[in-house]
Design a protein around this motif. Structure first.
Motif, PDB file in Angstrom:
ATOM      1  N   ASP A  10    -142.137 -76.434 -32.795  1.00  0.00           N
ATOM      2  CA  ASP A  10    -142.965 -77.641 -32.933  1.00  0.00           C
ATOM      3  C   ASP A  10    -143.689 -78.006 -31.644  1.00  0.00           C
ATOM      4  O   ASP A  10    -144.701 -78.698 -31.677  1.00  0.00           O
ATOM      5  N   ASN A  11    -143.165 -77.543 -30.521  1.00  0.00           N
ATOM      6  CA  ASN A  11    -143.741 -77.929 -29.233  1.00  0.00           C
ATOM      7  C   ASN A  11    -143.948 -76.686 -28.375  1.00  0.00           C
ATOM      8  O   ASN A  11    -143.106 -76.317 -27.561  1.00  0.00           O
ATOM      9  N   LEU A  12    -145.081 -76.040 -28.567  1.00  0.00           N
ATOM     10  CA  LEU A  12    -145.364 -74.810 -27.845  1.00  0.00           C
ATOM     11  C   LEU A  12    -146.018 -75.115 -26.505  1.00  0.00           C
ATOM     12  O   LEU A  12    -147.098 -75.708 -26.444  1.00  0.00           O
ATOM     13  N   THR A  13    -145.362 -74.725 -25.435  1.00  0.00           N
ATOM     14  CA  THR A  13    -145.922 -74.896 -24.104  1.00  0.00           C
ATOM     15  C   THR A  13    -146.697 -73.638 -23.712  1.00  0.00           C
ATOM     16  O   THR A  13    -146.568 -72.586 -24.342  1.00  0.00           O
ATOM     17  N   LEU A  14    -147.487 -73.736 -22.635  1.00  0.00           N
ATOM     18  CA  LEU A  14    -148.221 -72.584 -22.133  1.00  0.00           C
ATOM     19  C   LEU A  14    -147.254 -71.485 -21.718  1.00  0.00           C
ATOM     20  O   LEU A  14    -147.502 -70.299 -21.962  1.00  0.00           O
ATOM     21  N   GLU A  15    -146.134 -71.884 -21.133  1.00  0.00           N
ATOM     22  CA  GLU A  15    -145.145 -70.893 -20.702  1.00  0.00           C
ATOM     23  C   GLU A  15    -144.572 -70.142 -21.904  1.00  0.00           C
ATOM     24  O   GLU A  15    -144.395 -68.923 -21.867  1.00  0.00           O
ATOM     25  N   ALA A  16    -144.293 -70.873 -22.983  1.00  0.00           N
ATOM     26  CA  ALA A  16    -143.740 -70.233 -24.186  1.00  0.00           C
ATOM     27  C   ALA A  16    -144.737 -69.249 -24.792  1.00  0.00           C
ATOM     28  O   ALA A  16    -144.356 -68.195 -25.306  1.00  0.00           O
ATOM     29  N   LEU A  17    -146.017 -69.582 -24.731  1.00  0.00           N
ATOM     30  CA  LEU A  17    -147.052 -68.703 -25.266  1.00  0.00           C
ATOM     31  C   LEU A  17    -147.192 -67.423 -24.444  1.00  0.00           C
ATOM     32  O   LEU A  17    -147.632 -66.392 -24.959  1.00  0.00           O
ATOM     33  N   ARG A  18    -146.819 -67.494 -23.183  1.00  0.00           N
ATOM     34  CA  ARG A  18    -146.961 -66.337 -22.295  1.00  0.00           C
ATOM     35  C   ARG A  18    -145.680 -65.515 -22.179  1.00  0.00           C
ATOM     36  O   ARG A  18    -145.735 -64.296 -22.019  1.00  0.00           O
ATOM     37  N   LEU A  19    -144.525 -66.158 -22.233  1.00  0.00           N
ATOM     38  CA  LEU A  19    -143.267 -65.528 -21.828  1.00  0.00           C
ATOM     39  C   LEU A  19    -142.671 -64.634 -22.911  1.00  0.00           C
ATOM     40  O   LEU A  19    -142.401 -65.072 -24.035  1.00  0.00           O
TER      41      LEU A  19
END
Length: 373
Positions: A348-357
């Motif tokens: 539900d809460n996608l951060t930039l780090e999550a999109l990259r990691l």
């Protein structure tokens, strides 16, 4: 054109039609194309295929289904014609690179040290011969044609493109463009038509590089394949007739390419340079994987790099005679990226780090001697 090729293509089209909910429109365009394969019908089908892709691009199975369709489409159309039509729909500007930039790009490729050395020596030779010619000195009679030998996925196409542009920057080619062909692009279905087909490809390649991957396929059925012999006769003639402004690079497995050169007495003499592309080491393949991540803005932690290395080593240790090298890494990378998308898709809460990691959860797991995709 064999019935099997058309049947496989129509089957792949029908499956995509149903998958994307095109209600028969894609199948209709596909049938029309196979009955009357002209530019208009083919472009109409490709445009319709683009519409169907937009409908399903979020679905996980999309890449597999379109990959299967592409594999069926290519034998029907031929790689040259396919690329030309796609280029008409999406024209791209070729980025110009000077010789120093090309030199840097070549030498920044992962591994391939012997290949780099051979290409750098070749370019040094041509530079010196050009200076000798300008000074009124005689130059050796040497063709520009090359043979790249080795397993798939070892960078042969990438290096061929760079070499063609280097030749252009040295003034050895008038255009420096790159055309990649296969057996389908060179051999026709009727006696006497193959020579015309080869001449057409040669005309398009003049001034640049004609790259024939898996060139041995032209002569695999040498005892019964008169079309292959007809193709080779015309190709061998072109190697000599247009040697001043055409570079032909043939590529394929080392042992099969030896049989290819033995199939025609005059063929091998048209090639002065034979470059062997060795398999990548597991460490080099891991570096290639890391480069792919960096290029696409993914972050790969060090511990994951070690897992990737172990996974690649498990594949290499199987001892397959014709290991796919970079192609295996590309498939592995696509599996990891798909797993990453699947993992974070429901968040539900996608951060930039999550999109990259990328994490260990995204990596295929080794189960015995194989990894689970």
């Amino acid at each position: 054109m064999s019935n099997t090729i058309i049947e496989n293509l129509l089957q792949s089209i029908s499956y995509l039609d149903a998958f994307s909910g095109m209600n028969g429109e894609l199948s209709s365009k596909g049938t029309e194309m196979t009955k009357k394969p002209n530019n208009d019908s083919i472009l109409a089908f490709i445009k319709c295929m683009g519409i169907s892709r937009k409908k399903v691009e979020e679905k996980e199975e999309t890449s597999v289904i379109f990959g299967n369709l592409y594999k069926s489409f290519l034998p029907f159309l031929g790689r040259v014609k396919f690329n030309e039509l796609v280029e008409d729909l999406n024209p791209r500007e070729d980025i110009h690179e000077n010789f120093d930039e090309l030199y840097t790009r070549l030498n920044s490729l992962v591994g391939l040290q012997d290949v780099k050395n051979a290409v750098n020596d070749l370019m040094a030779y041509h530079k010196v011969q050009k200076l000798r010619l300008q000074s009124g000195l005689k130059t050796p009679d040497r063709t520009l044609h090359l043979a790249f030998l080795g397993n798939p996925g070892t960078g042969k196409t990438t290096v061929a493109r760079i070499v063609g542009k280097m030749y252009k920057e040295l003034g050895l080619l008038s255009k420096g463009h790159f055309i990649e062909v296969s057996r389908t692009d060179l051999i026709a279905g009727y006696q006497g038509q193959t020579a015309l087909k080869v001449k057409g490809v040669i005309e398009k390649a003049k001034g640049g590089v004609l790259f024939i991957d898996e060139a041995y396929s032209l002569t695999e059925n040498d005892h019964s394949d008169s079309y292959g012999r007809e193709c080779l006769t015309e190709l061998t003639k072109a190697l000599e007739d247009y040697r001043q402004d055409l570079v032909v690079i043939v590529a394929g497995y080392t042992d099969l390419m030896e049989a290819f050169f033995d199939s025609n007495p005059g063929l091998k003499s048209r090639f002065n340079t034979f470059i062997e592309f060795e398999d990548y080491s597991p460490e080099e393949l891991t570096d290639i994987f890391i480069c792919m991540c960096e290029k696409d803005d993914y972050t790969l932690p060090e511990e994951c790099s070690e897992e990737i290395l172990n996974l690649i080593m498990s594949e290499v240790n199987k001892g397959f005679e014709k290991f796919a090298n970079g192609r295996f890494v590309r498939n592995l990378y696509e599996d990891v990226v798909m797993n990453h998308a699947r993992r974070i898709n429901l968040s539900d809460n996608l951060t930039l780090e999550a999109l990259r990691l990328l994490t260990s959860e995204d990596l295929p797991k080794i189960n015995g001697n194989i990894y689970e995709r």
